[in-house]
Scaffold this motif. Structure first.
Motif, PDB file in Angstrom:
ATOM      1  N   PRO A 162       7.675  22.924 115.795  1.00 23.74           N
ATOM      2  CA  PRO A 162       8.245  24.049 116.541  1.00 23.74           C
ATOM      3  C   PRO A 162       9.680  24.374 116.151  1.00 23.74           C
ATOM      4  N   LYS A 163      10.358  23.467 115.431  1.00 24.14           N
ATOM      5  CA  LYS A 163      11.735  23.739 115.027  1.00 24.14           C
ATOM      6  C   LYS A 163      11.812  24.595 113.772  1.00 24.14           C
ATOM      7  N   LEU A 164      10.704  24.705 113.032  1.00 24.01           N
ATOM      8  CA  LEU A 164      10.682  25.587 111.869  1.00 24.01           C
ATOM      9  C   LEU A 164      10.474  27.016 112.342  1.00 24.01           C
ATOM     10  N   PRO A 165      11.251  27.959 111.816  1.00 26.63           N
ATOM     11  CA  PRO A 165      11.016  29.350 112.222  1.00 26.63           C
ATOM     12  C   PRO A 165       9.654  29.812 111.719  1.00 26.63           C
ATOM     13  N   PRO A 166       9.001  30.710 112.433  1.00 24.47           N
ATOM     14  CA  PRO A 166       7.671  31.151 112.004  1.00 24.47           C
ATOM     15  C   PRO A 166       7.747  31.915 110.690  1.00 24.47           C
ATOM     16  N   PHE A 167       6.638  31.969 109.982  1.00 26.15           N
ATOM     17  CA  PHE A 167       6.570  32.679 108.711  1.00 26.15           C
ATOM     18  C   PHE A 167       6.743  34.173 108.949  1.00 26.15           C
ATOM     19  N   LEU A 209      16.721  30.434 101.231  1.00 30.17           N
ATOM     20  CA  LEU A 209      15.904  31.064 102.275  1.00 30.17           C
ATOM     21  C   LEU A 209      16.481  30.889 103.675  1.00 30.17           C
ATOM     22  N   SER A 210      17.496  30.070 103.821  1.00 31.55           N
ATOM     23  CA  SER A 210      18.083  29.723 105.128  1.00 31.55           C
ATOM     24  C   SER A 210      17.132  28.926 106.004  1.00 31.55           C
ATOM     25  N   SER A 211      16.050  28.460 105.435  1.00 30.33           N
ATOM     26  CA  SER A 211      15.103  27.576 106.120  1.00 30.33           C
ATOM     27  C   SER A 211      14.212  26.964 105.044  1.00 30.33           C
ATOM     28  N   PRO A 212      13.528  25.884 105.357  1.00 29.11           N
ATOM     29  CA  PRO A 212      12.635  25.297 104.355  1.00 29.11           C
ATOM     30  C   PRO A 212      11.507  26.271 103.990  1.00 29.11           C
ATOM     31  N   ALA A 213      11.058  26.188 102.755  1.00 28.68           N
ATOM     32  CA  ALA A 213       9.910  26.993 102.338  1.00 28.68           C
ATOM     33  C   ALA A 213       8.651  26.408 102.971  1.00 28.68           C
ATOM     34  N   ARG A 214       7.749  27.263 103.377  1.00 32.58           N
ATOM     35  CA  ARG A 214       6.491  26.820 103.961  1.00 32.58           C
ATOM     36  C   ARG A 214       5.286  27.361 103.204  1.00 32.58           C
ATOM     37  N   ARG A 215       5.538  28.274 102.267  1.00 30.82           N
ATOM     38  CA  ARG A 215       4.471  28.826 101.437  1.00 30.82           C
ATOM     39  C   ARG A 215       5.026  29.068 100.049  1.00 30.82           C
ATOM     40  N   GLY A 216       4.130  29.146  99.102  1.00 28.89           N
ATOM     41  CA  GLY A 216       4.526  29.449  97.741  1.00 28.89           C
ATOM     42  C   GLY A 216       3.782  28.569  96.766  1.00 28.89           C
ATOM     43  N   PHE A 217       4.339  28.452  95.555  1.00 23.91           N
ATOM     44  CA  PHE A 217       3.697  27.619  94.547  1.00 23.91           C
ATOM     45  C   PHE A 217       4.708  27.170  93.516  1.00 23.91           C
TER      46      PHE A 217
END
Length: 149
Positions: A46-51, A79-87
């Motif tokens: 919940p601490k990660l901002p939503p995509f 990105l100012s937040s961790p990446a959660r998608r990509g490659f």
């Protein structure tokens, strides 16, 4: 008047208690469904901002000569937040050693995962990533593209 309202109020109180019991059963059922979906697909922190689908991805091209390490892709800073998608894709003709980092926080230490990415292969990012480092093997230089959201 009390004789007329007394039985009606008793029936109303019993109906409210019945509704309350049914709601607690529905709530417990929803919690069970949430837990089973969490086991099946993982639980989001919940601490990660939503995509945000309206944010364009960032792209890095990491190159390193044989036996060297490329400048890391600082995903979290960009990105100012961790990446959660990509490659991460190996564009070169030699295997690359790719290390994905998640910085320490919230009671856990630094997490890292190193993988050997063969030429022409792609690793999908499906978890939080703060930094990507690429190192060339003795086989020769590497070119790795990182795309992250």
């Amino acid at each position: 008047m009390g004789k007329l309202l007394g039985p009606a109020l008793g029936q109303l109180a019993a109906a409210v208690c019945g509704i309350r019991d049914e709601l607690s059963q529905v709530r417990q059922g929803l919690e069970d469904v949430k837990a089973s979906l969490g086991y099946e697909y993982g639980r989001a922190n919940p601490k990660l901002p939503p995509f945000d689908p309206y944010r364009l991805p960032k792209r890095w091209l990491l190159e390193a000569p044989a036996g060297e390490t490329a400048e890391p892709a600082r995903v979290k800073a960009a990105l100012s937040s961790p990446a959660r998608r990509g490659f991460v894709e190996n564009l070169g003709e030699n295997p690359a050693l790719v290390t994905l980092f998640l910085e320490p926080g919230d009671g856990y230490g630094e997490q890292r995962m190193t993988l050997e990415l063969l030429p022409g292969r792609v690793y999908d990012i499906t978890h939080a990533v703060d930094r990507v480092e690429v190192a060339a093997t003795a086989a020769g230089e590497v070119r790795v593209q990182v795309l992250a959201q």
